[in-house]
Design a protein around this motif. Structure first.
Motif, PDB file in Angstrom:
ATOM      1  N   MET A  84       3.927 -15.539   9.495  1.00 42.38           N
ATOM      2  CA  MET A  84       4.845 -14.452   9.762  1.00 42.38           C
ATOM      3  C   MET A  84       4.132 -13.124   9.561  1.00 42.38           C
ATOM      4  SD  MET A  84       8.435 -13.615   7.891  1.00 42.38           S
ATOM      5  CE  MET A  84       7.972 -12.399   6.693  1.00 42.38           C
ATOM      6  N   LYS A  85       4.199 -12.299  10.557  1.00 41.95           N
ATOM      7  CA  LYS A  85       3.560 -10.988  10.463  1.00 41.95           C
ATOM      8  C   LYS A  85       4.621  -9.946  10.116  1.00 41.95           C
ATOM      9  CE  LYS A  85       0.749  -7.702  12.766  1.00 41.95           C
ATOM     10  NZ  LYS A  85      -0.347  -7.422  13.586  1.00 41.95           N
ATOM     11  N   LEU A  86       4.366  -9.229   9.056  1.00 41.91           N
ATOM     12  CA  LEU A  86       5.299  -8.181   8.648  1.00 41.91           C
ATOM     13  C   LEU A  86       5.059  -6.934   9.483  1.00 41.91           C
ATOM     14  CD1 LEU A  86       5.157  -8.615   4.794  1.00 41.91           C
ATOM     15  CD2 LEU A  86       7.053  -9.194   6.295  1.00 41.91           C
ATOM     16  N   LYS A  87       6.129  -6.218   9.762  1.00 37.80           N
ATOM     17  CA  LYS A  87       6.034  -5.005  10.565  1.00 37.80           C
ATOM     18  C   LYS A  87       6.410  -3.799   9.719  1.00 37.80           C
ATOM     19  CE  LYS A  87       6.975  -7.315  14.850  1.00 37.80           C
ATOM     20  NZ  LYS A  87       7.369  -7.117  16.192  1.00 37.80           N
ATOM     21  N   LYS A  88       5.829  -2.651  10.077  1.00 38.40           N
ATOM     22  CA  LYS A  88       6.115  -1.419   9.361  1.00 38.40           C
ATOM     23  C   LYS A  88       7.604  -1.095   9.386  1.00 38.40           C
ATOM     24  CE  LYS A  88       1.693   0.804  10.116  1.00 38.40           C
ATOM     25  NZ  LYS A  88       0.986   1.965  10.651  1.00 38.40           N
ATOM     26  N   GLU A  89       8.261  -1.427  10.482  1.00 34.83           N
ATOM     27  CA  GLU A  89       9.687  -1.136  10.630  1.00 34.83           C
ATOM     28  C   GLU A  89      10.524  -1.886   9.583  1.00 34.83           C
ATOM     29  OE1 GLU A  89       7.818  -2.347  13.316  1.00 34.83           O
ATOM     30  OE2 GLU A  89       7.425  -0.355  14.114  1.00 34.83           O
ATOM     31  N   PHE A  90       9.979  -2.972   9.081  1.00 38.71           N
ATOM     32  CA  PHE A  90      10.662  -3.744   8.042  1.00 38.71           C
ATOM     33  C   PHE A  90      10.252  -3.257   6.656  1.00 38.71           C
ATOM     34  CE2 PHE A  90      10.519  -7.290   5.009  1.00 38.71           C
ATOM     35  CZ  PHE A  90      11.858  -7.637   4.983  1.00 38.71           C
ATOM     36  N   VAL A  91       8.953  -3.149   6.427  1.00 37.03           N
ATOM     37  CA  VAL A  91       8.431  -2.862   5.088  1.00 37.03           C
ATOM     38  C   VAL A  91       8.741  -1.435   4.644  1.00 37.03           C
ATOM     39  CG1 VAL A  91       6.310  -2.645   3.722  1.00 37.03           C
ATOM     40  CG2 VAL A  91       6.629  -4.606   5.231  1.00 37.03           C
ATOM     41  N   THR A  92       8.534  -0.466   5.509  1.00 30.68           N
ATOM     42  CA  THR A  92       8.666   0.938   5.107  1.00 30.68           C
ATOM     43  C   THR A  92      10.071   1.305   4.632  1.00 30.68           C
ATOM     44  OG1 THR A  92       6.833   1.542   6.547  1.00 30.68           O
ATOM     45  CG2 THR A  92       8.285   3.333   5.838  1.00 30.68           C
ATOM     46  N   PRO A  93      11.147   0.936   5.348  1.00 30.99           N
ATOM     47  CA  PRO A  93      12.480   1.296   4.822  1.00 30.99           C
ATOM     48  C   PRO A  93      12.754   0.690   3.440  1.00 30.99           C
ATOM     49  CG  PRO A  93      12.654   0.623   7.111  1.00 30.99           C
ATOM     50  CD  PRO A  93      11.247   0.331   6.668  1.00 30.99           C
ATOM     51  N   PHE A 139       2.118  -4.781   0.691  1.00 33.50           N
ATOM     52  CA  PHE A 139       2.302  -4.995   2.135  1.00 33.50           C
ATOM     53  C   PHE A 139       2.004  -3.707   2.902  1.00 33.50           C
ATOM     54  CE2 PHE A 139       5.755  -8.368   1.180  1.00 33.50           C
ATOM     55  CZ  PHE A 139       4.796  -9.366   1.109  1.00 33.50           C
ATOM     56  N   HIS A 140       2.499  -2.593   2.387  1.00 36.02           N
ATOM     57  CA  HIS A 140       2.300  -1.296   3.046  1.00 36.02           C
ATOM     58  C   HIS A 140       0.808  -0.934   3.109  1.00 36.02           C
ATOM     59  CE1 HIS A 140       3.567   2.672   4.399  1.00 36.02           C
ATOM     60  NE2 HIS A 140       2.729   3.202   3.514  1.00 36.02           N
ATOM     61  N   ILE A 141       0.123  -1.139   2.005  1.00 37.45           N
ATOM     62  CA  ILE A 141      -1.322  -0.850   1.970  1.00 37.45           C
ATOM     63  C   ILE A 141      -2.060  -1.741   2.952  1.00 37.45           C
ATOM     64  CG2 ILE A 141      -3.389  -1.065   0.514  1.00 37.45           C
ATOM     65  CD1 ILE A 141      -1.579  -0.101  -1.846  1.00 37.45           C
ATOM     66  N   ARG A 142      -1.695  -3.002   2.965  1.00 31.16           N
ATOM     67  CA  ARG A 142      -2.355  -3.945   3.873  1.00 31.16           C
ATOM     68  C   ARG A 142      -2.162  -3.545   5.335  1.00 31.16           C
ATOM     69  NH1 ARG A 142      -0.990 -10.051   4.870  1.00 31.16           N
ATOM     70  NH2 ARG A 142      -2.883 -10.637   5.961  1.00 31.16           N
ATOM     71  N   MET A 143      -0.951  -3.111   5.680  1.00 34.73           N
ATOM     72  CA  MET A 143      -0.681  -2.716   7.065  1.00 34.73           C
ATOM     73  C   MET A 143      -1.357  -1.398   7.429  1.00 34.73           C
ATOM     74  SD  MET A 143       3.254  -3.824   7.710  1.00 34.73           S
ATOM     75  CE  MET A 143       3.890  -3.000   6.285  1.00 34.73           C
ATOM     76  N   ASN A 144      -1.662  -0.582   6.446  1.00 28.57           N
ATOM     77  CA  ASN A 144      -2.262   0.734   6.702  1.00 28.57           C
ATOM     78  C   ASN A 144      -3.701   0.813   6.206  1.00 28.57           C
ATOM     79  OD1 ASN A 144       0.050   2.442   7.789  1.00 28.57           O
ATOM     80  ND2 ASN A 144       0.970   1.467   5.995  1.00 28.57           N
ATOM     81  N   TRP A 145      -4.346  -0.331   6.076  1.00 22.99           N
ATOM     82  CA  TRP A 145      -5.682  -0.388   5.497  1.00 22.99           C
ATOM     83  C   TRP A 145      -6.690   0.479   6.261  1.00 22.99           C
ATOM     84  CZ3 TRP A 145      -7.351  -0.933   0.998  1.00 22.99           C
ATOM     85  CH2 TRP A 145      -8.691  -1.173   0.738  1.00 22.99           C
ATOM     86  N   SER A 146      -6.621   0.506   7.581  1.00 23.13           N
ATOM     87  CA  SER A 146      -7.601   1.304   8.354  1.00 23.13           C
ATOM     88  C   SER A 146      -7.438   2.791   8.047  1.00 23.13           C
ATOM     89  CB  SER A 146      -7.473   1.033   9.852  1.00 23.13           C
ATOM     90  OG  SER A 146      -6.187   1.381  10.314  1.00 23.13           O
ATOM     91  N   SER A 147      -6.212   3.259   7.904  1.00 25.35           N
ATOM     92  CA  SER A 147      -5.993   4.669   7.546  1.00 25.35           C
ATOM     93  C   SER A 147      -6.510   4.956   6.140  1.00 25.35           C
ATOM     94  CB  SER A 147      -4.501   5.011   7.613  1.00 25.35           C
ATOM     95  OG  SER A 147      -4.014   4.869   8.914  1.00 25.35           O
ATOM     96  N   ILE A 148      -6.285   4.033   5.242  1.00 26.72           N
ATOM     97  CA  ILE A 148      -6.738   4.216   3.860  1.00 26.72           C
ATOM     98  C   ILE A 148      -8.265   4.275   3.819  1.00 26.72           C
ATOM     99  CG2 ILE A 148      -6.821   3.118   1.574  1.00 26.72           C
ATOM    100  CD1 ILE A 148      -3.927   2.137   2.187  1.00 26.72           C
ATOM    101  N   LYS A 149      -8.923   3.416   4.601  1.00 25.24           N
ATOM    102  CA  LYS A 149     -10.394   3.459   4.663  1.00 25.24           C
ATOM    103  C   LYS A 149     -10.868   4.807   5.189  1.00 25.24           C
ATOM    104  CE  LYS A 149     -11.390  -0.230   7.038  1.00 25.24           C
ATOM    105  NZ  LYS A 149     -11.991  -1.414   7.657  1.00 25.24           N
ATOM    106  N   ASN A 150     -10.157   5.372   6.162  1.00 29.30           N
ATOM    107  CA  ASN A 150     -10.528   6.699   6.682  1.00 29.30           C
ATOM    108  C   ASN A 150     -10.383   7.771   5.612  1.00 29.30           C
ATOM    109  OD1 ASN A 150     -11.227   5.826   9.258  1.00 29.30           O
ATOM    110  ND2 ASN A 150      -9.147   6.103  10.050  1.00 29.30           N
ATOM    111  N   TYR A 151      -9.308   7.699   4.829  1.00 27.95           N
ATOM    112  CA  TYR A 151      -9.142   8.650   3.721  1.00 27.95           C
ATOM    113  C   TYR A 151     -10.300   8.510   2.735  1.00 27.95           C
ATOM    114  CZ  TYR A 151      -4.260   9.538   5.073  1.00 27.95           C
ATOM    115  OH  TYR A 151      -3.118   9.899   5.735  1.00 27.95           O
ATOM    116  N   ALA A 152     -10.700   7.272   2.469  1.00 31.14           N
ATOM    117  CA  ALA A 152     -11.790   7.033   1.523  1.00 31.14           C
ATOM    118  C   ALA A 152     -13.103   7.583   2.061  1.00 31.14           C
ATOM    119  CB  ALA A 152     -11.917   5.539   1.234  1.00 31.14           C
ATOM    120  N   LYS A 153     -13.354   7.394   3.353  1.00 29.09           N
ATOM    121  CA  LYS A 153     -14.593   7.915   3.953  1.00 29.09           C
ATOM    122  C   LYS A 153     -14.655   9.433   3.873  1.00 29.09           C
ATOM    123  CE  LYS A 153     -15.262   4.157   7.228  1.00 29.09           C
ATOM    124  NZ  LYS A 153     -15.109   3.736   8.629  1.00 29.09           N
ATOM    125  N   LYS A 154     -13.514  10.074   4.022  1.00 27.25           N
ATOM    126  CA  LYS A 154     -13.457  11.540   3.970  1.00 27.25           C
ATOM    127  C   LYS A 154     -13.325  12.045   2.537  1.00 27.25           C
ATOM    128  CE  LYS A 154     -11.136  11.824   8.440  1.00 27.25           C
ATOM    129  NZ  LYS A 154      -9.895  12.223   9.116  1.00 27.25           N
TER     130      LYS A 154
END
Length: 159
Positions: free
Chosen positions: A1-10, A52-67
């Protein structure tokens, strides 16, 4: 089962609001008896949904870390957390200190303090099969003799 942001974020948002509100109430010791359980259980669910939220947004978090955008907040929160831990240890835990003194004092004094009436507290304990053979013994000693924890005995008296 793949979790979606529309479910996790609210869920994450509303759990955050409740955990935040109960945390503020607990900070000011308002409705502690009601907020503590809600705060603790929703705190655990907050961690789960945050993962779950971090996992779904991992690429954005990596970008924050790079910067290096995570560096300053990480250091600031770490320093603040350490300050609270050190400050709390230096200040001590007043509730724990009081409880330890009550448990180590003669049971005659402890029962008066917890109930206001030694005889009434003694009757409550007798009804619950806790026998006090010597009022000069501490609640700790009485609890060992009666094979109950000191906390159980205190709860019986405070009911």
């Amino acid at each position: 089962m793949k979790l979606k942001k529309e479910f996790v974020t609210p869920y994450l948002v509303f759990i955050f609001l409740i955990v935040g509100a109960t945390g503020v109430l607990m900070f000011f010791h308002l409705l502690d008896d009601y907020t503590k359980v809600v705060h603790e259980f929703l705190g655990v669910s907050f961690v789960v949904f945050a993962i779950f939220h971090i996992r779904m947004n991992w690429s954005s978090i990596k970008n924050y870390a790079k910067k290096k955008q995570l560096l300053l907040p990480s250091i600031a929160i770490l320093i603040i957390s350490i300050a609270f831990i050190v400050g709390g240890k230096m200040h001590g835990n007043l509730e724990q200190d009081i409880l330890e003194k009550v448990l180590r004092s003669p049971v005659s004094d402890s029962l008066k303090l917890l109930n206001g009436n030694y005889q009434q507290a003694e009757e409550i304990l007798k009804k619950n099969n806790v026998i006090i053979d010597d009022p000069s013994k501490s609640l700790e000693e009485i609890s060992i003799q009666n094979k109950k924890s000191p906390e159980e005995i205190v709860e019986l008296i405070l009911k």
